[in-house]
Design an enzyme around this catalytic site. Structure first.
Site, PDB file in Angstrom:
ATOM      1  N   CYS A   9      -1.850  -1.697   2.817  1.00  7.52           N
ATOM      2  CA  CYS A   9      -0.990  -2.423   3.766  1.00  7.52           C
ATOM      3  C   CYS A   9      -1.229  -1.822   5.143  1.00  7.52           C
ATOM      4  CB  CYS A   9       0.485  -2.359   3.338  1.00  7.52           C
ATOM      5  SG  CYS A   9       1.186  -0.703   3.262  1.00  7.52           S
ATOM      6  N   ASN A  12       1.090   2.134   4.948  1.00 10.23           N
ATOM      7  CA  ASN A  12       1.055   2.861   3.663  1.00 10.23           C
ATOM      8  C   ASN A  12       2.338   3.664   3.432  1.00 10.23           C
ATOM      9  OD1 ASN A  12      -0.965   5.447   2.029  1.00 10.23           O
ATOM     10  ND2 ASN A  12      -0.092   3.620   1.138  1.00 10.23           N
ATOM     11  N   CYS A  14       5.440   1.458   2.960  1.00  9.71           N
ATOM     12  CA  CYS A  14       6.368   0.489   2.348  1.00  9.71           C
ATOM     13  C   CYS A  14       5.697  -0.302   1.221  1.00  9.71           C
ATOM     14  CB  CYS A  14       6.935  -0.477   3.396  1.00  9.71           C
ATOM     15  SG  CYS A  14       7.966   0.318   4.639  1.00  9.71           S
ATOM     16  N   ARG A  15       4.883  -1.294   1.574  1.00  9.21           N
ATOM     17  CA  ARG A  15       4.371  -2.223   0.566  1.00  9.21           C
ATOM     18  C   ARG A  15       3.354  -1.609  -0.388  1.00  9.21           C
ATOM     19  NH1 ARG A  15       2.612  -6.532   4.911  1.00  9.21           N
ATOM     20  NH2 ARG A  15       2.282  -4.547   5.984  1.00  9.21           N
ATOM     21  N   SER A  16       2.301  -0.974   0.149  1.00  9.27           N
ATOM     22  CA  SER A  16       1.245  -0.500  -0.760  1.00  9.27           C
ATOM     23  C   SER A  16       1.684   0.677  -1.644  1.00  9.27           C
ATOM     24  CB  SER A  16      -0.066  -0.208  -0.021  1.00  9.27           C
ATOM     25  OG  SER A  16       0.072   0.808   0.926  1.00  9.27           O
ATOM     26  N   ASP A 126       5.880  -7.848   5.730  1.00  4.89           N
ATOM     27  CA  ASP A 126       6.157  -6.484   6.171  1.00  4.89           C
ATOM     28  C   ASP A 126       7.680  -6.294   6.248  1.00  4.89           C
ATOM     29  OD1 ASP A 126       6.466  -4.147   7.542  1.00  4.89           O
ATOM     30  OD2 ASP A 126       5.076  -4.655   9.148  1.00  4.89           O
TER      31      ASP A 126
HETATM   32  P1  4NP Z   1       3.888  -1.111   5.431  1.00 12.23           P
HETATM   33  O1  4NP Z   1       5.082  -1.219   6.489  1.00 12.23           O
HETATM   34  O2  4NP Z   1       2.643  -1.647   6.097  1.00 12.23           O
HETATM   35  O3  4NP Z   1       4.347  -1.980   4.310  1.00 12.23           O
HETATM   36  O4  4NP Z   1       3.778   0.355   5.064  1.00 12.23           O
HETATM   37  C1  4NP Z   1       4.981  -0.713   7.795  1.00 12.23           C
HETATM   38  C2  4NP Z   1       5.132   0.631   8.029  1.00 12.23           C
HETATM   39  C3  4NP Z   1       5.059   1.121   9.327  1.00 12.23           C
HETATM   40  C4  4NP Z   1       4.810   0.260  10.377  1.00 12.23           C
HETATM   41  C5  4NP Z   1       4.639  -1.079  10.134  1.00 12.23           C
HETATM   42  C6  4NP Z   1       4.717  -1.567   8.839  1.00 12.23           C
HETATM   43  N1  4NP Z   1       4.755   0.743  11.700  1.00 12.23           N
HETATM   44  O5  4NP Z   1       4.579  -0.056  12.617  1.00 12.23           O
HETATM   45  O6  4NP Z   1       4.858   1.952  11.909  1.00 12.23           O
END
Ligand code: 4NP
Length: 155
Positions: A9, A12, A14-16, A126
């Protein structure tokens, strides 16, 4: 032969890592842990070394998934190390494919939602700027997709 899976994602956190934890637990429940190697990474390296977001850890823990991964950035060498590279959205897809060493490597990249049967969506949204429902929705989609990923690629 064990198969190697990498979930990707943006951050790294939240989703992945959630997909990673769900996959490990489902493999264990089905007695298939020895058949697969599982990891996750983010296209953005700004959270490298961090545990998953506390909101995702709590939502996942409530469903029995322990998320202890430390965030790391996706790198082009991952194309050699993994058989299946599963991305959460189109932005992840584009960034990962840009790092592919050759056109064959691009064939390893798939959208996680291609494995969904219960949910009709083309991306895992997201949840970072969302409320609690956003995290629950991500887990719902991922449970659907991971279960089918195991069925279709390991059995
Ligand atoms: P992820 O979520 O891609 O599912 O891990 C996010 C985590 C951090 C950020 C964006 C999305 N960020 O902008 O820091």
């Amino acid at each position: 032969m064990e198969k190697r899976y990498l979930f990707v994602c943006l951050g790294n956190i939240c989703r992945s890592p959630a997909a990673h934890g769900i996959m490990e637990k489902m493999l264990k429940n089905r007695g298939l842990s020895g058949r697969a190697v599982v990891d996750s990474a983010g296209t953005y390296g700004g959270h490298a070394g961090e545990h998953p977001d506390p909101r995702m850890r709590a939502a996942a823990a409530a469903r029995g998934y322990e998320l202890n991964h430390r965030s790391r950035q996706f790198r082009s060498g991952d194309f050699e190390r993994f058989d299946h590279i599963l991305v959460m959205d189109d932005s992840n897809y584009d960034r990962v494919c840009r790092l592919a060493p050759d056109p064959q490597a691009v064939q390893k990249v798939e959208r996680m939602t291609d494995y969904c049967e219960r949910f009709d969506t083309d991306h895992v949204p997201d949840p970072y700027y969302e409320g609690r429902d956003g995290f629950e929705y991500v887990l719902d989609i991922l449970e659907d997709a991971v279960g089918n990923l195991i069925d279709r690629t390991i059995g």
